[in-house]
Design a protein around this motif. Structure first.
Motif, PDB file in Angstrom:
ATOM      1  N   THR A   1       6.277   5.701   7.469  1.00  0.00           N
ATOM      2  CA  THR A   1       5.557   6.971   7.431  1.00  0.00           C
ATOM      3  C   THR A   1       6.583   8.091   7.376  1.00  0.00           C
ATOM      4  O   THR A   1       7.467   8.171   8.243  1.00  0.00           O
ATOM      5  N   ALA A   2       6.485   8.945   6.364  1.00  0.00           N
ATOM      6  CA  ALA A   2       7.458  10.016   6.178  1.00  0.00           C
ATOM      7  C   ALA A   2       6.789  11.371   6.279  1.00  0.00           C
ATOM      8  O   ALA A   2       5.574  11.504   6.077  1.00  0.00           O
ATOM      9  N   SER A   3       7.581  12.385   6.590  1.00  0.00           N
ATOM     10  CA  SER A   3       7.070  13.751   6.574  1.00  0.00           C
ATOM     11  C   SER A   3       6.863  14.186   5.122  1.00  0.00           C
ATOM     12  O   SER A   3       7.406  13.584   4.192  1.00  0.00           O
ATOM     13  N   SER A   4       6.075  15.221   4.912  1.00  0.00           N
ATOM     14  CA  SER A   4       5.796  15.680   3.550  1.00  0.00           C
ATOM     15  C   SER A   4       7.067  16.148   2.846  1.00  0.00           C
ATOM     16  O   SER A   4       7.179  16.048   1.622  1.00  0.00           O
ATOM     17  N   SER A   5       8.030  16.636   3.609  1.00  0.00           N
ATOM     18  CA  SER A   5       9.290  17.090   3.030  1.00  0.00           C
ATOM     19  C   SER A   5      10.270  15.950   2.788  1.00  0.00           C
ATOM     20  O   SER A   5      11.267  16.114   2.082  1.00  0.00           O
TER      21      SER A   5
ATOM     22  N   THR B   1       0.855  -1.182   0.000  1.00  0.00           N
ATOM     23  CA  THR B   1       0.000   0.000   0.000  1.00  0.00           C
ATOM     24  C   THR B   1       0.891   1.231   0.000  1.00  0.00           C
ATOM     25  O   THR B   1       1.767   1.370   0.867  1.00  0.00           O
ATOM     26  N   VAL B   2       0.683   2.103  -0.960  1.00  0.00           N
ATOM     27  CA  VAL B   2       1.523   3.292  -1.105  1.00  0.00           C
ATOM     28  C   VAL B   2       0.662   4.541  -1.079  1.00  0.00           C
ATOM     29  O   VAL B   2      -0.308   4.653  -1.831  1.00  0.00           O
ATOM     30  N   GLY B   3       1.008   5.460  -0.186  1.00  0.00           N
ATOM     31  CA  GLY B   3       0.355   6.756  -0.126  1.00  0.00           C
ATOM     32  C   GLY B   3       1.360   7.857  -0.381  1.00  0.00           C
ATOM     33  O   GLY B   3       2.533   7.599  -0.649  1.00  0.00           O
ATOM     34  N   SER B   4       0.921   9.092  -0.271  1.00  0.00           N
ATOM     35  CA  SER B   4       1.821  10.213  -0.560  1.00  0.00           C
ATOM     36  C   SER B   4       2.946  10.320   0.459  1.00  0.00           C
ATOM     37  O   SER B   4       4.062  10.734   0.120  1.00  0.00           O
ATOM     38  N   THR B   5       2.683   9.950   1.708  1.00  0.00           N
ATOM     39  CA  THR B   5       3.725  10.024   2.740  1.00  0.00           C
ATOM     40  C   THR B   5       3.829   8.725   3.538  1.00  0.00           C
ATOM     41  O   THR B   5       4.384   8.715   4.640  1.00  0.00           O
TER      42      THR B   5
END
Length: 309
Positions: free
Chosen positions: A148-152, A112-116
């Motif tokens: 889980t990553a930050s938007s940056s 499962t891949v999301g934007s962050t």
């Protein structure tokens, strides 16, 4: 830093420092240590022997064995893309396809891949895997990674859980891996980052051989060409017939262009104590000294080999 490559990063760096420079690290079991599920012989209840320098060498060798978990998991993942034992081939246009070496085996991979965020789960049922380095394995259970990553993209959290059982078919030895760990990563650039990994336990059993880390915390900080390492952990091992607690009263500081840490104090505690002191933390102000129960047993003015970091 590549977030996908951070799996077991701090553990791997710690192992390199320990084995590559003759020291060990981490330490300290809590008053109520984490219960170990695969420790059927009760090694986690017995302090290992630490009385002579050879015990220190045995402890560092046993510590490096935990890195076998890293190589086995990676070997399985790659080998599933080449179930016949051939060469795994991936293309940029397609997701890798995974399959077992036996027709009645099942491996289910969910991603499962999301934007962050990203997660993937490997689920095995009677799955034979012809690995490149570990022989033919029969696997059941699950391995999961959640990122889980930050938007940056400058920080991330990686949570890994593994609960695998099976058999090494070449030898008939039963195999089990059980544990979890959480890594938090903060990155400014590829030479300026912090990785902290916390794990209640990571256990590995193959036949009668058993090794585990318990109540561990590893912190690796790189700033330019300087890496600082601090850790606490219990190492539990059948080879040691007990456990050794590791700690770093003074964190190890390593300049990448140097053979030895510039400073650092590593303490191992079993039924006695062994200490490794580096550089400015030694009585001489340089080199490496090893003490057993408070008495120096060896000294060298260099670690003898550069750290491959």
């Amino acid at each position: 830093m590549d977030m996908a490559g951070v799996k077991y990063f701090s553990m791997a760096v710690a192992t390199v420092l320990i084995t590559g420079c003759g020291g060990g690290g981490g330490g300290g079991s809590a008053s109520s240590p984490t219960q170990l599920s695969l420790d059927t012989q009760g090694y986690g209840d017995k302090k290992a022997s630490l009385r002579v320098q050879g015990d220190f060498q045995d402890a560092t060798a046993a510590y490096s064995d935990i890195n076998g978990v890293v190589s086995l998991v990676e070997d399985v993942e790659v080998s599933l893309q080449a179930p016949s034992g051939g060469t795994a081939v991936a293309t940029a246009a397609a997701e890798p396809e995974y399959s077992c070496a036996n027709a009645d085996g099942v491996v289910n991979v969910q991603q499962t891949v999301g934007s962050t965020s990203e997660s993937y789960v490997f689920t095995f049922s009677n799955c034979q895997v012809q690995t490149f380095s570990h022989g033919l394995l029969l696997l059941n259970g699950e391995y999961r990674t959640d990122v889980t990553a930050s938007s940056s993209g400058s920080s991330a959290t990686v949570v890994e859980r593994i609960d695998i059982s099976g058999q090494k078919l070449d030898s008939g030895d039963a195999l089990a891996i059980l544990g979890s760990q959480t890594s938090t990563i903060s990155v400014t650039n590829e030479s300026d980052y912090t990785v902290t990994t916390v794990s209640p336990s990571m256990e590995y059993r193959l036949g009668s051989e058993y090794v585990a880390t318990r109540d561990s915390e590893f912190k690796v900080v790189q700033s330019g060409d300087v890496i600082t390492l601090s850790m606490t952990a219990d190492l539990v091992s059948s080879a040691l017939a007990g456990y050794v607690s590791y700690s770093t009263p003074i964190p190890l500081e390593v300049v990448l262009t140097e053979d030895c840490p510039t400073r650092g104090h590593i303490l191992l505690e079993g039924d006695g104590t062994v200490e490794a002191r580096y550089g400015q933390s030694t009585a001489r102000g340089f080199g490496l000294e090893v003490l057993v129960n408070g008495s120096e047993v060896s000294y060298q003015d260099t670690c003898g080999t550069a750290l491959p970091l």
